[in-house]
Write an enzyme that holds these catalytic residues in place. Sequence first.
Site, mmCIF file in Angstrom:
data_model
loop_
_atom_site.group_PDB
_atom_site.id
_atom_site.type_symbol
_atom_site.label_atom_id
_atom_site.label_comp_id
_atom_site.label_asym_id
_atom_site.label_seq_id
_atom_site.Cartn_x
_atom_site.Cartn_y
_atom_site.Cartn_z
ATOM 1 N N ASP B 344 0.792 -1.451 0.001
ATOM 2 C CA ASP B 344 -0.067 0.000 -0.155
ATOM 3 C C ASP B 344 0.663 1.173 -0.174
ATOM 4 O O ASP B 344 0.553 2.212 -0.453
ATOM 5 C CB ASP B 344 -1.016 0.003 1.309
ATOM 6 C CG ASP B 344 -2.098 -0.960 0.915
ATOM 7 O OD1 ASP B 344 -2.189 -1.647 -0.080
ATOM 8 O OD2 ASP B 344 -3.013 -1.291 1.706
ATOM 9 N N GLY B 346 3.907 1.382 -1.321
ATOM 10 C CA GLY B 346 4.627 1.376 -2.403
ATOM 11 C C GLY B 346 3.988 1.860 -3.877
ATOM 12 O O GLY B 346 4.280 2.468 -4.789
ATOM 13 N N TYR B 428 -10.035 -1.141 2.507
ATOM 14 C CA TYR B 428 -9.515 -1.097 4.114
ATOM 15 C C TYR B 428 -9.165 0.161 4.532
ATOM 16 O O TYR B 428 -8.711 1.191 3.617
ATOM 17 C CB TYR B 428 -7.908 -1.859 3.922
ATOM 18 C CG TYR B 428 -8.140 -3.368 4.767
ATOM 19 C CD1 TYR B 428 -8.276 -3.378 6.021
ATOM 20 C CD2 TYR B 428 -7.906 -4.386 3.869
ATOM 21 C CE1 TYR B 428 -8.424 -4.404 6.656
ATOM 22 C CE2 TYR B 428 -7.636 -5.683 4.786
ATOM 23 C CZ TYR B 428 -8.083 -5.639 6.086
ATOM 24 O OH TYR B 428 -8.013 -6.816 6.841
ATOM 25 N N TYR B 430 -6.912 2.246 7.490
ATOM 26 C CA TYR B 430 -5.999 1.814 8.638
ATOM 27 C C TYR B 430 -5.835 3.167 9.475
ATOM 28 O O TYR B 430 -5.666 4.187 9.064
ATOM 29 C CB TYR B 430 -4.487 1.728 7.817
ATOM 30 C CG TYR B 430 -4.730 0.277 7.264
ATOM 31 C CD1 TYR B 430 -4.441 -0.965 7.692
ATOM 32 C CD2 TYR B 430 -4.739 0.442 5.740
ATOM 33 C CE1 TYR B 430 -4.725 -2.136 6.780
ATOM 34 C CE2 TYR B 430 -4.831 -0.689 4.840
ATOM 35 C CZ TYR B 430 -4.904 -1.837 5.283
ATOM 36 O OH TYR B 430 -4.987 -2.931 4.647
ATOM 37 N N ASP B 487 15.077 3.684 13.327
ATOM 38 C CA ASP B 487 16.615 4.391 13.174
ATOM 39 C C ASP B 487 16.905 4.967 14.434
ATOM 40 O O ASP B 487 16.707 6.219 14.876
ATOM 41 C CB ASP B 487 16.486 5.364 12.056
ATOM 42 C CG ASP B 487 17.988 5.894 11.557
ATOM 43 O OD1 ASP B 487 18.922 5.283 12.482
ATOM 44 O OD2 ASP B 487 18.186 6.384 10.649
#
Lengths: 517, 517
Positions: B344, B346, B428, B430, B487
């Site tokens: 989703d 990309g 969907y 999210y 990170d």
Amino acid sequence: MDDAVDFATSSPAQRVTGVWHVIIVYSRLTGLTAFDPADAAPKPESGRRLHRLHPFSSLTAHEIVTAATIVRQNAGLRHLVDADSVVTKAITLLEPPKHLMVQYLDIEHGDTLQDERFTIPRRAEVQYCLKGTTQMYTSVVCLALAQESSQVTEPKHYQGIMDPIEHAVFFDVVGSSPEWAAAVSSLGLPADVELSYEPWPYGADKDTGPETQMALVRIDPMPTEGIANERISSPSPGPNWTTGTALDGCQPNDYHPDLLPPSRQDLRPLHLVQPEGVSFTVTDGSLVEWQKWQFRVRCDFREGIVLHDVRYDDRSLFYRLSLSEMTVLYADPRSPYHVKQGFDLGDAGAGAVVNPLRLGCDFLGSIYYFDGVVNTMEGGAITIPNAICLHEEDGGVLWKHTNDKTEAAVSARSRVLVIQTTMTLGNYDYILAWRFDQAAGITYEVSATGIVSTNLIDPGTSSRWGTVVSPRVIAQNHQNMFCVRLDPAIDGHQNSVQVEKSVPLPLDDEVNTYGNA
Amino acid sequence: MDDAVDFATSSPAQRVTGVWHVIIVYSRLTGLTAFDPADAAPKPESGRRLHRLHPFSSLTAHEIVTAATIVRQNAGLRHLVDADSVVTKAITLLEPPKHLMVQYLDIEHGDTLQDERFTIPRRAEVQYCLKGTTQMYTSVVCLALAQESSQVTEPKHYQGIMDPIEHAVFFDVVGSSPEWAAAVSSLGLPADVELSYEPWPYGADKDTGPETQMALVRIDPMPTEGIANERISSPSPGPNWTTGTALDGCQPNDYHPDLLPPSRQDLRPLHLVQPEGVSFTVTDGSLVEWQKWQFRVRCDFREGIVLHDVRYDDRSLFYRLSLSEMTVLYADPRSPYHVKQGFDLGDAGAGAVVNPLRLGCDFLGSIYYFDGVVNTMEGGAITIPNAICLHEEDGGVLWKHTNDKTEAAVSARSRVLVIQTTMTLGNYDYILAWRFDQAAGITYEVSATGIVSTNLIDPGTSSRWGTVVSPRVIAQNHQNMFCVRLDPAIDGHQNSVQVEKSVPLPLDDEVNTYGNA
Ligand SMILES: [Cu+2]
Ligand SMILES: [Cu+2]
């Protein structure tokens, strides 16, 4: 100021308020004399007809006192002692046999008129012993008939709760022991220090027989201006503490906000407001109804919150739900620490140690409180106000969808019903909550908070059996194990357990040719 | 009325609104002609000095249009096409090299005066292609110099997002294909039904070459009075549907409250009120400060929320946090379902599909919103209002302790800071949230909601590849996999991972003599 603990910052695991230590006191619980029965035995609730109570209602103060009075009288005659020598360790509702109760509930949820229902006599189970002895007895009292209907002598190794009378004995035994006096004087503590003790109950280990009881003792040397701040230190050398005096190198770890500089001034208030009140109802003293849920709440001396006859949308889900035990196992193998283990429900009773709850501290929003009524050792009943609370919480987004063509967004927020209690056992505090959602889901949520159990350790050393959490203070490794008893009745009583697992299929030429199944 | 879905009852997994089906359309994306560049290219923000933006600030509309304009002009000359033929697939902030940025942040958090800081030129990365072709190119634009500083031709198999222009092509290709017309006419649908399509992007499988693109198509046959209710049905036979006509035996599964009888009238309102406002600040467009936390927020075309330079109590914790990909893998191996898989982020871009958020539906309390600014395919920029929200929640009891001697209870409530976004990808939705607590803890919370992806199935049958959720409707087994990129920079950049496990020691005569260690 730099050393002060930031009150609102620390997570529960980081909270440390000082040092505990253990000394061992052996006691056969003999030689007990007088005790003060203050606060016992409130007036019976006159005019209340016992048979009108639902079989799953909590024992009332009247019922507790009725059961206690009957057992104390009978036991006095039976054991040839004064009734005041009978210690009522635990008085609990003896639930009706399940096969009877299932019939009762079928009729209750059926079409039969209330007047035509059969009634089930309410009964109480009374665990008692005689003052200064360890032999336990169990009596059953029929509350409708006001009669003791059975009485048994329990096996010798059977232990009741460690009760306030035994606590007092420990204080006497410890306070008057020469070992204790010698240990205390070796501490070099200031004159204004108060000492106190924390008995830890346990049965026996491989080195001691079953008739021996033992206690770990805690000392609070530095109460400040009436606020017990639990800067706790240790009276005697132990495995971690071999040199120096009691408080050298320790630092204060106060937690009470009155003893600390103000902190976290930058949080602005957040209120939960229910202008039209709550969405649930509580009727018949114990029946909770909310959304499609329906259940009975009972406060039990031993188990705390007990939920009975849990239903959703007129379908049966659970016959009974409760916490049945919680044990803390400490993992320091060096004697006497190897005996550091509490069975908090069996040793103390969850209902006996629940906290009165307060708005703002324990919850936000509109709260309904159930009081808890528990027995005293002297055959009375005391009421713990606000022992159990019932409230609603916002549960976030329940469901949302945006139509990607029309951009019309639809969402529903979810609401959760929470029934909650908090119990304190020495250093530890447990927040226990059953959470009901809007899709027939139940979650049991446990929060362990309070203060970690600590001991002194030599300066500059560490131990594999715990974590140094403050200079000279070690918190021992331990586990908290919660045991929940689920008695399911999903659409009836023939329930079984299924576990469903999703597994990938092997790649082959027939079915899973692309490997995605 | 009895068949109506109770809107507020159903959990997300139970939500079904009809039937999807797939047909396959092969397209080489050739033959594209005109498109309407409406809503593209808002006016540049005049007077804004680019070098004043923090290196981690979101790209502004001005920066996006600047980058797009430069690349379109250069690409037009380079590829000998009109600038309007250049499709700007994705324009994102090209973050400065980490080694430079670490120096920058050290200075920023140090004592150097702001005027003496070095600046890092802001750069944008532009992924583009030429209309009607699949070859992808990537340019970097230096925004300070208003120059394209590099340009590369990507490998042939490289795919950009499946963009609105390609969607339009699919609609054209599908709508004008004879297979489609034949399939639709075989459905026997009422005349007033509107059909629509849902392209599913993917690369290639073992049967098709990498230059082929394919799409799954969804049909919404029954919009009701302007409300897209997504009672979706299927236009053509497939593995699960072999007999009968499209809608025989299906039942409506509306979800829009305007189409449903009122439900759950018995929930009384619950408001979250912050009379003195929020406890956080947002400065410099991206810098959030709350309690001991500090971080930068950026809205990225591809990743949605990106958090930079996350610090607690002046200590560095994370250099960067983001969701880097989310893929849904369907587990039905029967062609064409084996290709049902979306990447989703990309394929579409999280920032490109975020919802505008609304108080009451998405949150309670006092909310701060960040708008999201994303590029259009035509080189413009559009603003998604309220794309990211920032708010506080009550986090329950943070800590509580009751002194069991004095009965003095002390408790602190916890507060949570939540930064959240919601994205919709077809069926969907999210809800993605980073949650910050008061003890330096970060939690990433993902909620999958919306509508399950469904197909038609023969009446009275079932399939091992999914679950029948409504008559003739099957929802296929699938997984949602979320990939978060962390990170870390905890007190610096030399971080490693440690895993701590607690294991019991063996019982022995020397150390663990009682077996509790
Ligand atoms: Cu613990
Ligand atoms: Cu899913």
